[in-house]
Write a protein that holds these residues in place. Sequence first.
Motif, PDB file in Angstrom:
ATOM      1  N   GLY A 143       0.801  -1.211   0.000  1.00  0.00           N
ATOM      2  CA  GLY A 143       0.000   0.000   0.000  1.00  0.00           C
ATOM      3  C   GLY A 143       0.835   1.264   0.000  1.00  0.00           C
ATOM      4  O   GLY A 143       0.344   2.334  -0.381  1.00  0.00           O
ATOM      5  N   PHE A 144       2.106   1.159   0.400  1.00  0.00           N
ATOM      6  CA  PHE A 144       3.017   2.299   0.328  1.00  0.00           C
ATOM      7  C   PHE A 144       3.410   2.515  -1.138  1.00  0.00           C
ATOM      8  O   PHE A 144       3.302   1.594  -1.954  1.00  0.00           O
ATOM      9  CB  PHE A 144       4.250   2.053   1.190  1.00  0.00           C
ATOM     10  CG  PHE A 144       4.015   2.237   2.666  1.00  0.00           C
ATOM     11  CD1 PHE A 144       4.532   3.340   3.326  1.00  0.00           C
ATOM     12  CD2 PHE A 144       3.265   1.320   3.390  1.00  0.00           C
ATOM     13  CE1 PHE A 144       4.322   3.527   4.685  1.00  0.00           C
ATOM     14  CE2 PHE A 144       3.037   1.494   4.752  1.00  0.00           C
ATOM     15  CZ  PHE A 144       3.563   2.598   5.406  1.00  0.00           C
ATOM     16  N   PRO A 145       3.861   3.710  -1.489  1.00  0.00           N
ATOM     17  CA  PRO A 145       4.141   4.004  -2.906  1.00  0.00           C
ATOM     18  C   PRO A 145       5.033   2.994  -3.600  1.00  0.00           C
ATOM     19  O   PRO A 145       4.807   2.648  -4.762  1.00  0.00           O
ATOM     20  CB  PRO A 145       4.806   5.389  -2.838  1.00  0.00           C
ATOM     21  CG  PRO A 145       4.227   6.020  -1.606  1.00  0.00           C
ATOM     22  CD  PRO A 145       4.054   4.895  -0.624  1.00  0.00           C
ATOM     23  N   GLU A 146       6.049   2.498  -2.891  1.00  0.00           N
ATOM     24  CA  GLU A 146       7.006   1.594  -3.537  1.00  0.00           C
ATOM     25  C   GLU A 146       6.438   0.204  -3.824  1.00  0.00           C
ATOM     26  O   GLU A 146       7.082  -0.605  -4.499  1.00  0.00           O
ATOM     27  CB  GLU A 146       8.270   1.458  -2.668  1.00  0.00           C
ATOM     28  CG  GLU A 146       8.029   0.867  -1.293  1.00  0.00           C
ATOM     29  CD  GLU A 146       7.755   1.895  -0.208  1.00  0.00           C
ATOM     30  OE1 GLU A 146       8.063   1.614   0.966  1.00  0.00           O
ATOM     31  OE2 GLU A 146       7.238   2.988  -0.541  1.00  0.00           O
ATOM     32  N   SER A 147       5.230  -0.092  -3.326  1.00  0.00           N
ATOM     33  CA  SER A 147       4.640  -1.412  -3.541  1.00  0.00           C
ATOM     34  C   SER A 147       3.815  -1.493  -4.819  1.00  0.00           C
ATOM     35  O   SER A 147       3.297  -2.565  -5.156  1.00  0.00           O
ATOM     36  CB  SER A 147       3.769  -1.806  -2.339  1.00  0.00           C
ATOM     37  OG  SER A 147       2.637  -0.951  -2.223  1.00  0.00           O
ATOM     38  N   TYR A 148       3.699  -0.390  -5.543  1.00  0.00           N
ATOM     39  CA  TYR A 148       2.903  -0.347  -6.774  1.00  0.00           C
ATOM     40  C   TYR A 148       3.791  -0.333  -8.013  1.00  0.00           C
ATOM     41  O   TYR A 148       4.851   0.290  -8.027  1.00  0.00           O
ATOM     42  CB  TYR A 148       2.030   0.912  -6.807  1.00  0.00           C
ATOM     43  CG  TYR A 148       0.873   0.875  -5.839  1.00  0.00           C
ATOM     44  CD1 TYR A 148      -0.359   0.344  -6.204  1.00  0.00           C
ATOM     45  CD2 TYR A 148       1.015   1.388  -4.551  1.00  0.00           C
ATOM     46  CE1 TYR A 148      -1.422   0.320  -5.320  1.00  0.00           C
ATOM     47  CE2 TYR A 148      -0.041   1.361  -3.656  1.00  0.00           C
ATOM     48  CZ  TYR A 148      -1.256   0.826  -4.041  1.00  0.00           C
ATOM     49  OH  TYR A 148      -2.299   0.807  -3.154  1.00  0.00           O
ATOM     50  N   LEU A 165      -1.154   6.671   5.685  1.00  0.00           N
ATOM     51  CA  LEU A 165      -2.072   7.808   5.586  1.00  0.00           C
ATOM     52  C   LEU A 165      -1.348   9.111   5.885  1.00  0.00           C
ATOM     53  O   LEU A 165      -1.428  10.079   5.120  1.00  0.00           O
ATOM     54  CB  LEU A 165      -3.250   7.620   6.547  1.00  0.00           C
ATOM     55  CG  LEU A 165      -4.183   8.811   6.721  1.00  0.00           C
ATOM     56  CD1 LEU A 165      -4.831   9.223   5.407  1.00  0.00           C
ATOM     57  CD2 LEU A 165      -5.248   8.511   7.777  1.00  0.00           C
ATOM     58  N   ARG A 166      -0.634   9.150   7.000  1.00  0.00           N
ATOM     59  CA  ARG A 166       0.012  10.397   7.410  1.00  0.00           C
ATOM     60  C   ARG A 166       1.165  10.785   6.486  1.00  0.00           C
ATOM     61  O   ARG A 166       1.338  11.962   6.159  1.00  0.00           O
ATOM     62  CB  ARG A 166       0.518  10.261   8.855  1.00  0.00           C
ATOM     63  CG  ARG A 166      -0.593  10.191   9.886  1.00  0.00           C
ATOM     64  CD  ARG A 166      -0.058  10.220  11.305  1.00  0.00           C
ATOM     65  NE  ARG A 166       0.737   9.040  11.620  1.00  0.00           N
ATOM     66  CZ  ARG A 166       0.234   7.886  12.074  1.00  0.00           C
ATOM     67  NH1 ARG A 166      -1.063   7.765  12.244  1.00  0.00           N
ATOM     68  NH2 ARG A 166       1.031   6.870  12.354  1.00  0.00           N
ATOM     69  N   GLU A 167       1.943   9.800   6.047  1.00  0.00           N
ATOM     70  CA  GLU A 167       3.151  10.111   5.269  1.00  0.00           C
ATOM     71  C   GLU A 167       2.884  10.303   3.782  1.00  0.00           C
ATOM     72  O   GLU A 167       3.545  11.130   3.139  1.00  0.00           O
ATOM     73  CB  GLU A 167       4.184   8.995   5.458  1.00  0.00           C
ATOM     74  CG  GLU A 167       4.748   8.906   6.864  1.00  0.00           C
ATOM     75  CD  GLU A 167       5.817   7.827   6.989  1.00  0.00           C
ATOM     76  OE1 GLU A 167       6.060   7.105   5.987  1.00  0.00           O
ATOM     77  OE2 GLU A 167       6.401   7.707   8.083  1.00  0.00           O
ATOM     78  N   ASN A 168       1.939   9.555   3.225  1.00  0.00           N
ATOM     79  CA  ASN A 168       1.806   9.526   1.764  1.00  0.00           C
ATOM     80  C   ASN A 168       0.435   9.897   1.211  1.00  0.00           C
ATOM     81  O   ASN A 168       0.349  10.387   0.092  1.00  0.00           O
ATOM     82  CB  ASN A 168       2.163   8.108   1.261  1.00  0.00           C
ATOM     83  CG  ASN A 168       3.560   7.686   1.641  1.00  0.00           C
ATOM     84  OD1 ASN A 168       4.526   8.365   1.310  1.00  0.00           O
ATOM     85  ND2 ASN A 168       3.676   6.579   2.358  1.00  0.00           N
ATOM     86  N   ILE A 169      -0.632   9.632   1.956  1.00  0.00           N
ATOM     87  CA  ILE A 169      -1.978   9.837   1.420  1.00  0.00           C
ATOM     88  C   ILE A 169      -2.516  11.219   1.768  1.00  0.00           C
ATOM     89  O   ILE A 169      -2.873  12.003   0.876  1.00  0.00           O
ATOM     90  CB  ILE A 169      -2.938   8.734   1.913  1.00  0.00           C
ATOM     91  CG1 ILE A 169      -2.391   7.359   1.548  1.00  0.00           C
ATOM     92  CG2 ILE A 169      -4.332   8.933   1.318  1.00  0.00           C
ATOM     93  CD1 ILE A 169      -3.128   6.203   2.205  1.00  0.00           C
ATOM     94  N   ALA A 170      -2.570  11.551   3.066  1.00  0.00           N
ATOM     95  CA  ALA A 170      -3.105  12.847   3.488  1.00  0.00           C
ATOM     96  C   ALA A 170      -2.387  14.037   2.849  1.00  0.00           C
ATOM     97  O   ALA A 170      -3.042  15.040   2.517  1.00  0.00           O
ATOM     98  CB  ALA A 170      -3.078  12.958   5.010  1.00  0.00           C
TER      99      ALA A 170
END
Length: 333
Positions: free
Chosen positions: A142-147, A302-307
Amino acid sequence: MDNALSPFLELSRAEWARLRANTPLTLDEEELVALRGVNEFVALDEVRDVYLPLSRLLNLRVAATQHLHEVTSGFLGVLTPRVPFVIAVAGSVAVGKSTISRILQALLARWPGHPSVDLVTTDGFLYPNAELERRGLLTRKGFPESYDVRRLRGMLADLKSGAERVEVPLYSHITYDVVADEVMTISRPDIVIVEGINVLQVPPTGASGGGTASPSGREPKASGGGGEATDHVHVSDYFDFSIYVDAVETDVEQWYVDRTFALREGAFQQPDSFFHFLTPLGDDQVREFAHMIWNTINGVNLRENIAPTRSRAHLILEKGPDHSVRSVRLRKL
């Protein structure tokens, strides 16, 4: 109203609801039940007050974009294929993105002029679990590097290039993995809704998207020679309109815990479910597990990448503790 210096105009739910004008309610209760997500209650009043005005705004934006396309084609003196209007829906895990996307898909498909509305989730663009494990990223899912961001950008580039058929990878929430050798095929839709936690994220300066390029090769080439096509193009560059679903983190965490309990009594009961191991556990153990996942993965993401992507959206839906939308923030033109 919002502060004059803010890029957003803030409207209460009542103010937003009035913008529905005479748009008819085309969903009934039985249809709405089928569109709701796990442990989410969306009433017809919510559809009438929030999503009908939003569908009206989007319908106007679609018509304006189609007209602009026709004007540009006339100016160039060439007949170019009409490409889909692409809508992004972003926000945290468990905030209700999927339900909102399905409701918008149903409403928009009933407007004249664009009956073909497809829904794509970015879960299918996660790397398979085996690849995540090989890279040491299984706990960063779910973190950016997993896509596989390049594959996602390639799919969007194909759509925006007017490709006749575009393939989209599928994801199973039962096995918690990408479905091998299965795809959904999209064929010249009028509108595409792209839903996912990562759709408004921009990689750090100098970061590569990773993954593989689109097989069609339609994605624009990076300037400066010879490399892959994707390094200077963001996923959000392909969106005509973007929505961020917002809520206080403590509320979203509680919704995630509640959803975990609901899934334990439902989908997790299937023997091939990735989370089947939760089914024999007591309530305290399941609650502890859900909070642990939130505190170590979903909340951090959520706090680091989404919000931080919230301010990049065209429209923000702000939810209250009961999952209902309390206010709407619309980016000023």
